[in-house]
Design an enzyme around this catalytic site. Structure first.
Site, PDB file in Angstrom:
ATOM      1  CD  GLN A 100      51.127  48.360  35.959  1.00 35.81           C
ATOM      2  OE1 GLN A 100      52.180  48.844  36.460  1.00 35.81           O
ATOM      3  NE2 GLN A 100      50.060  48.628  36.328  1.00 35.81           N
ATOM      4  CB  VAL A 102      53.268  38.223  36.431  1.00 34.64           C
ATOM      5  CG1 VAL A 102      54.221  39.408  35.831  1.00 34.64           C
ATOM      6  CG2 VAL A 102      53.791  38.083  37.909  1.00 34.64           C
ATOM      7  CG  HIS A 118      55.034  44.389  34.180  1.00 32.94           C
ATOM      8  ND1 HIS A 118      54.660  45.046  35.081  1.00 32.94           N
ATOM      9  CD2 HIS A 118      55.465  45.209  33.101  1.00 32.94           C
ATOM     10  CE1 HIS A 118      54.911  46.452  34.736  1.00 32.94           C
ATOM     11  NE2 HIS A 118      55.587  46.533  33.516  1.00 32.94           N
ATOM     12  CB  CYS A 129      66.737  27.680  21.906  1.00 31.95           C
ATOM     13  SG  CYS A 129      65.761  26.730  22.895  1.00 31.95           S
ATOM     14  CB  CYS A 147      66.374  24.655  27.336  1.00 29.96           C
ATOM     15  SG  CYS A 147      65.400  24.262  25.780  1.00 29.96           S
ATOM     16  N   GLY A 187      43.958  49.777  40.801  1.00 33.98           N
ATOM     17  CA  GLY A 187      44.753  48.980  41.745  1.00 33.98           C
ATOM     18  C   GLY A 187      46.529  49.338  41.345  1.00 33.98           C
ATOM     19  CD  GLU A 215      47.660  54.382  49.079  1.00 37.10           C
ATOM     20  OE1 GLU A 215      47.508  54.334  50.432  1.00 37.10           O
ATOM     21  OE2 GLU A 215      48.801  54.260  48.497  1.00 37.10           O
ATOM     22  CB  ALA A 231      39.494  46.598  42.690  1.00 38.45           C
TER      23      ALA A 231
HETATM   24  P1  OAD Z   1      51.820  48.479  43.388  1.00 40.06           P
HETATM   25  O1  OAD Z   1      52.290  47.570  44.778  1.00 40.06           O
HETATM   26  O2  OAD Z   1      53.054  49.621  43.257  1.00 40.06           O
HETATM   27  O3  OAD Z   1      50.681  49.255  43.912  1.00 40.06           O
HETATM   28  C1  OAD Z   1      49.435  48.693  44.290  1.00 40.06           C
HETATM   29  C2  OAD Z   1      48.290  49.854  44.448  1.00 40.06           C
HETATM   30  O4  OAD Z   1      47.043  48.998  44.666  1.00 40.06           O
HETATM   31  C3  OAD Z   1      48.495  50.754  45.194  1.00 40.06           C
HETATM   32  O5  OAD Z   1      48.238  52.043  44.807  1.00 40.06           O
HETATM   33  C4  OAD Z   1      47.223  50.457  46.387  1.00 40.06           C
HETATM   34  O6  OAD Z   1      46.882  51.766  47.046  1.00 40.06           O
HETATM   35  C5  OAD Z   1      46.182  49.819  45.520  1.00 40.06           C
HETATM   36  N1  OAD Z   1      45.321  48.744  46.071  1.00 40.06           N
HETATM   37  C6  OAD Z   1      45.838  47.857  47.125  1.00 40.06           C
HETATM   38  N2  OAD Z   1      44.878  47.111  47.573  1.00 40.06           N
HETATM   39  C7  OAD Z   1      43.804  47.625  46.628  1.00 40.06           C
HETATM   40  C8  OAD Z   1      42.363  47.044  46.418  1.00 40.06           C
HETATM   41  N3  OAD Z   1      41.740  46.090  47.233  1.00 40.06           N
HETATM   42  N4  OAD Z   1      41.616  47.663  45.733  1.00 40.06           N
HETATM   43  C9  OAD Z   1      42.086  48.775  44.865  1.00 40.06           C
HETATM   44  N5  OAD Z   1      43.247  49.151  44.783  1.00 40.06           N
HETATM   45  C10 OAD Z   1      44.239  48.615  45.695  1.00 40.06           C
HETATM   46  O7  OAD Z   1      51.650  47.664  42.196  1.00 40.06           O
HETATM   47  P2  OAD Z   1      51.525  47.744  40.879  1.00 40.06           P
HETATM   48  O8  OAD Z   1      51.243  49.335  40.695  1.00 40.06           O
HETATM   49  O9  OAD Z   1      50.951  46.781  40.044  1.00 40.06           O
HETATM   50  O10 OAD Z   1      56.765  45.480  38.080  1.00 40.06           O
HETATM   51  O11 OAD Z   1      53.355  47.887  40.398  1.00 40.06           O
HETATM   52  C11 OAD Z   1      53.663  48.057  39.270  1.00 40.06           C
HETATM   53  C12 OAD Z   1      54.900  47.217  38.890  1.00 40.06           C
HETATM   54  O12 OAD Z   1      55.881  47.231  39.885  1.00 40.06           O
HETATM   55  C13 OAD Z   1      54.750  45.735  38.796  1.00 40.06           C
HETATM   56  O13 OAD Z   1      53.998  45.110  37.744  1.00 40.06           O
HETATM   57  C14 OAD Z   1      56.016  45.171  39.233  1.00 40.06           C
HETATM   58  C15 OAD Z   1      56.494  46.069  40.213  1.00 40.06           C
HETATM   59  O14 OAD Z   1      58.045  46.349  40.251  1.00 40.06           O
HETATM   60  C16 OAD Z   1      57.331  44.294  37.506  1.00 40.06           C
HETATM   61  O15 OAD Z   1      57.796  43.318  37.896  1.00 40.06           O
HETATM   62  C17 OAD Z   1      58.079  44.510  36.166  1.00 40.06           C
END
Ligand code: OAD
Length: 250
Positions: A100, A102, A118, A129, A147, A187, A215, A231
């Site tokens: 997910q 970028v 994403h 275009c 562009c 993560g 968590e 991780a």
């Molecule tokens: P989040 O910020 O929602 O969640 C991050 C997760 O990583 C949490 O569950 C943390 O507990 C965990 N975490 C933090 N540090 C860590 C570590 N060192 N090792 C393992 N886990 C850890 O991020 P995403 O789930 O990626 O969407 O969010 C999903 C989407 O929401 C993103 O892609 C973005 C956002 O809006 C778009 O931009 C479309």
């Protein structure tokens, strides 16, 4: 680190492995996550920065935010968690990395089979275009890239709120989730759909689903195991144990 015997055995016999990553895997590289006390969405408003209407209303503001994030992401490096997934790709016949994120860190680390649900902040495209632009540099605050072919407004190639995911990429991710013997959910807070549904699709198709997170999440109870920790610690340790199983014993 103590991994369950089941996980190690499943991994040892897996022909197909899939990993779904979220912002947590890049946290140890210094890329901020979205949720939680220090998450981006606690400081910035997604409705002003990450949706198409906001972009049309104020493209300069949106580009200022993305230029800043691009710089943050370029200045960091892949961490041991990313590197462990490169090793895993080399050890498994059929490995798919679905992300997910970028931030481009999986590709920079060296993973080849990467599905970016994403988008990728390194790419941009013209909203008129559709041509891709690879290296948008905003030299001056307030400037908006245009562009060079048609003069249209150029936007980052990232999925914003209210937008569909790239359909072919999601279809490939779904297939990979269905055929995975082991599915690692790493993560991610697992609250953003449809990305979060991939772990459940894998589970339903018979995959052994393991979450790696600092968590528990809303979906933890639906998974086979949750391994709590960073991780960047857990993945290298898992790869070490996996490798020792693969190596021939004297
Ligand atoms: P989040 O910020 O929602 O969640 C991050 C997760 O990583 C949490 O569950 C943390 O507990 C965990 N975490 C933090 N540090 C860590 C570590 N060192 N090792 C393992 N886990 C850890 O991020 P995403 O789930 O990626 O969407 O969010 C999903 C989407 O929401 C993103 O892609 C973005 C956002 O809006 C778009 O931009 C479309």
């Amino acid at each position: 680190m103590n991994f369950s015997r089941t996980l190690l055995t499943k991994l040892e016999h897996a022909g197909s492995v899939c990993a779904l990553t979220g912002a947590g895997i890049s946290a140890e590289s210094g890329v901020p996550t979205f949720r939680g006390d220090n998450g981006l969405w606690s400081k910035f408003k997604p409705e002003e920065l990450a949706n198409f209407d906001a972009f049309i209303r104020n493209p300069a503001l949106v580009w200022e935010w993305y230029s800043y994030r691009k710089k943050v992401m370029r200045d960091v490096r892949p961490n041991p968690g990313h590197e462990a997934l490169v090793s895993l790709e080399r050890m498994v016949a059929d490995f798919t990395l679905i992300t997910q994120n970028v931030d481009n860190l999986h590709r920079r680390a060296g993973n080849k089979n990467v599905l970016e649900l994403h988008g990728n902040i390194e790419r941009s495209y013209c909203i008129d275009c559709g041509r891709f632009v690879h290296d948008v540099v905003i030299a001056e605050k307030g400037r908006v890239p245009a562009c060079e072919h048609c003069g249209g407004l150029v936007r980052p190639d990232v999925v914003w709120f209210g937008e569909f995911l790239p359909q072919e990429i999601f279809a490939d991710a779904e297939q990979a989730a269905r055929r995975a013997d082991v599915f690692l959910c790493i993560g991610t807070s697992a609250v953003v759909y449809p990305a979060a549904s991939l772990s459940l699709i894998a589970k339903e198709a018979g995959s052994y689903v393991v979450e790696i997170n600092v968590e528990r999440t809303d979906l933890s109870s639906r998974f086979d195991e949750t391994v709590l920790g960073k991780a960047g610690d857990i993945l290298p340790s898992l790869i070490r144990e996996f490798r020792s199983l693969k190596e021939p014993h004297p």
